[in-house]
Design an enzyme around this catalytic site. Structure first.
Site, mmCIF file in Angstrom:
data_model
loop_
_atom_site.group_PDB
_atom_site.id
_atom_site.type_symbol
_atom_site.label_atom_id
_atom_site.label_comp_id
_atom_site.label_asym_id
_atom_site.label_seq_id
_atom_site.Cartn_x
_atom_site.Cartn_y
_atom_site.Cartn_z
ATOM 1 N N ASP A 1 3.856 -14.938 11.205
ATOM 2 C CA ASP A 1 2.599 -15.358 10.589
ATOM 3 C C ASP A 1 1.546 -14.251 10.775
ATOM 4 O OD1 ASP A 1 0.145 -16.507 10.041
ATOM 5 O OD2 ASP A 1 0.603 -18.403 11.032
ATOM 6 N N GLU B 1 0.844 -1.215 0.000
ATOM 7 C CA GLU B 1 0.000 0.000 0.000
ATOM 8 C C GLU B 1 0.871 1.254 0.000
ATOM 9 O OE1 GLU B 1 -3.369 -0.159 2.685
ATOM 10 O OE2 GLU B 1 -3.466 2.035 2.712
ATOM 11 N N HIS C 1 -2.541 10.405 0.726
ATOM 12 C CA HIS C 1 -2.715 9.095 0.110
ATOM 13 C C HIS C 1 -2.627 9.200 -1.412
ATOM 14 C CE1 HIS C 1 -4.068 4.957 0.318
ATOM 15 N NE2 HIS C 1 -4.789 5.213 -0.763
ATOM 16 N N LYS D 1 -7.858 -1.388 11.016
ATOM 17 C CA LYS D 1 -7.183 -1.752 9.751
ATOM 18 C C LYS D 1 -5.939 -0.876 9.566
ATOM 19 C CE LYS D 1 -6.358 -1.656 5.142
ATOM 20 N NZ LYS D 1 -5.436 -0.767 4.446
#
Ligand code: MEV
Length: 438
Positions: free
Chosen positions: A296, A85, A393, A280
């Site tokens: 993991d 991202e 962004h 998130k």
């Protein structure tokens, strides 16, 4: 329609690729070339990656970036982050720099207990099962001695085993609920091996337990597996500073900023739709470091989200308050990580990432990862409550759009100059490219 394939895993890598190319692509040669372009030219490295999983046909790249200037517990770190991202690493680096002049991040490991369970069915007298467990408990420890020997040398091992009656949830359902300390390893293999031995001991001992009836002796083990929910393997990361110290370019009124920030966190505490997005953003930082250090991330994700819902209501992982003129922002999360075992000594870039972090212990890595999550959350909330998220962004995303349109060097310079002064949106970039190309 495509045909099913028999014995696929037995084919050579070349044969697998040829089969896929023929079966799924109108231009098979192009597909084969693309897959091979992503092979590593060093055969040893390629072989290593081929053998991580089954049916490997190529490598799937994700950028490895670094976020420098993280001051954590008084020591500077450069944090490796594997993520696709566009704005995540930049946001982490910005947050790191911001807090490095305001006392830095503090991180503390609160506890490190891991959990595993043997799930079984027992139809019979519960008080007899309880007596059986009390009389057999020592055997669970003695019969796993060969598995626990090395872990004990490192200061870890089985902490405790308890019998849990879950029959209020499911008929005849019981558990051996075991807790473990696995030191610097994530401990999955160790825990699962112990659990499978517990299950064997449980069955064997039940068979010969004199007080059990014939049907009680036939208790049925359903499965033995570690839990990725580790609510007693917790790390805390925090930042704080006097409100007036929050001032900088986009924070002209620190009191107002601090209040809006706290309000934004409170919204995530009470509103699950916002909490999921808020968390998130935290996971953007956490997953990137977890992945770069060979841990993991699916286990980490599952455990953290369960923790976020521990009250029965999905909520924010981070919290903020203003107290006596001090702005405080923190999070507490469960993290079961390893810095030995697993991929850590196998994947060359994982080794490099760990070396960059000065070969941390699992506890130190927990602290770094939690800080990366908090930094990411701070960056997101700072943007959201000031300029809005799209500003930063889309500036980062601009490059992706330019690549998509295969913009040449001249186009790039002109377009980047234009969007220094104007808001970036996908359609605005496309329009400008089209105009330039007319
Ligand atoms: C985007 O990847 C993450 C954010 O949506 C997080 C947030 O909203 O807090 C910006």
């Amino acid at each position: 329609m495509n045909k099913p394939v028999a014995g696929f895993s037995k084919l050579s890598k070349e044969e697998k690729i040829n089969w896929i190319a023929k079966e799924y692509f109108s231009t098979p040669l192009e597909a084969i070339t693309l897959l091979k372009n992503y092979w590593n030219s060093d055969e040893k490295i390629q072989k290593l990656h081929d053998e991580f999983i089954e049916n490997t046909i190529s490598n799937f790249y994700i950028p490895l970036g670094v976020a420098p200037n993280f001051l954590i517990n008084g020591k500077y770190q450069t944090i490796p982050m594997a993520i696709e991202e566009s704005s995540v690493v930049a946001a982490a680096a910005k947050s790191a720099k911001f807090w490095s002049t305001r006392g830095g991040f503090k991180a503390t490991v609160i506890n490190t207990e891991k959990i595993g369970q043997v799930h079984f069915l027992f139809k019979g007298d519960v008080s007899k099962l309880e007596l059986f467990f009390a009389q057999t408990k020592a055997k669970f420890f003695s019969e796993t001695k060969s598995i626990t020997k090395n872990m004990q040398k490192r200061g870890g091992g089985i902490l405790d085993i308890i019998l849990k009656d879950k029959t209020d949830l499911l008929d005849n359902y019981f558990q051996l609920h075991a807790t473990f300390e696995t030191k610097d390893s994530m401990g999955a293999n160790f825990i699962n091996s112990c659990l499978e031995q517990f299950a064997k001991t449980l069955k064997q001992e039940a068979q010969s337990y004199e007080l059990f009836t014939a049907s009680e002796k036939e208790l049925q083990v359903i499965m033995s597996i570690l839990s990725n929910y580790v609510p007693n393997c917790i790390v805390r990361a925090e930042v704080s500073c006097p409100i007036e110290d929050l001032a900088e370019k986009h924070i002209t009124n620190p009191q107002d900023f601090a209040e809006r920030f706290v309000q934004a966190v409170q919204i995530a505490e009470v509103e699950p739709y916002r909490a999921v997005t808020h968390n998130k953003g935290i996971m953007n930082g956490i997953d990137a470091v977890v992945l770069a250090t060979g841990n993991d991330f699916r286990a980490v994700e599952a455990g953290i989200h369960a923790y976020a819902a521990k009250s029965g209501h999905y909520s924010s992982l981070s919290h903020a308050k203003i107290e006596n003129g001090i702005f405080k922002f923190w999070l507490e999360i469960p993290l079961a990580l390893g810095t030995v075992g697993g991929l850590t000594s196998l994947h060359p870039l994982v080794k490099l990432s760990l070396e960059m972090l000065e070969n941390p212990s699992a506890k130190e890595l927990m602290q770094t990862v939690a800080v990366a999550g908090l930094a990411q959350n701070f960056a997101a909330l700072r943007s959201l409550t000031t300029t809005g998220i799209q500003d930063g962004h889309m500036k980062m995303h601009l490059n992706n759009i330019l690549n998509q349109f295969e913009a040449n060097e001249d186009e790039r310079i002109l377009i980047q100059k234009h969007f220094k002064l104007n808001a970036v949106s996908h359609s605005a970039v496309v329009e400008l490219i089209e105009n330039l190309r007319k």
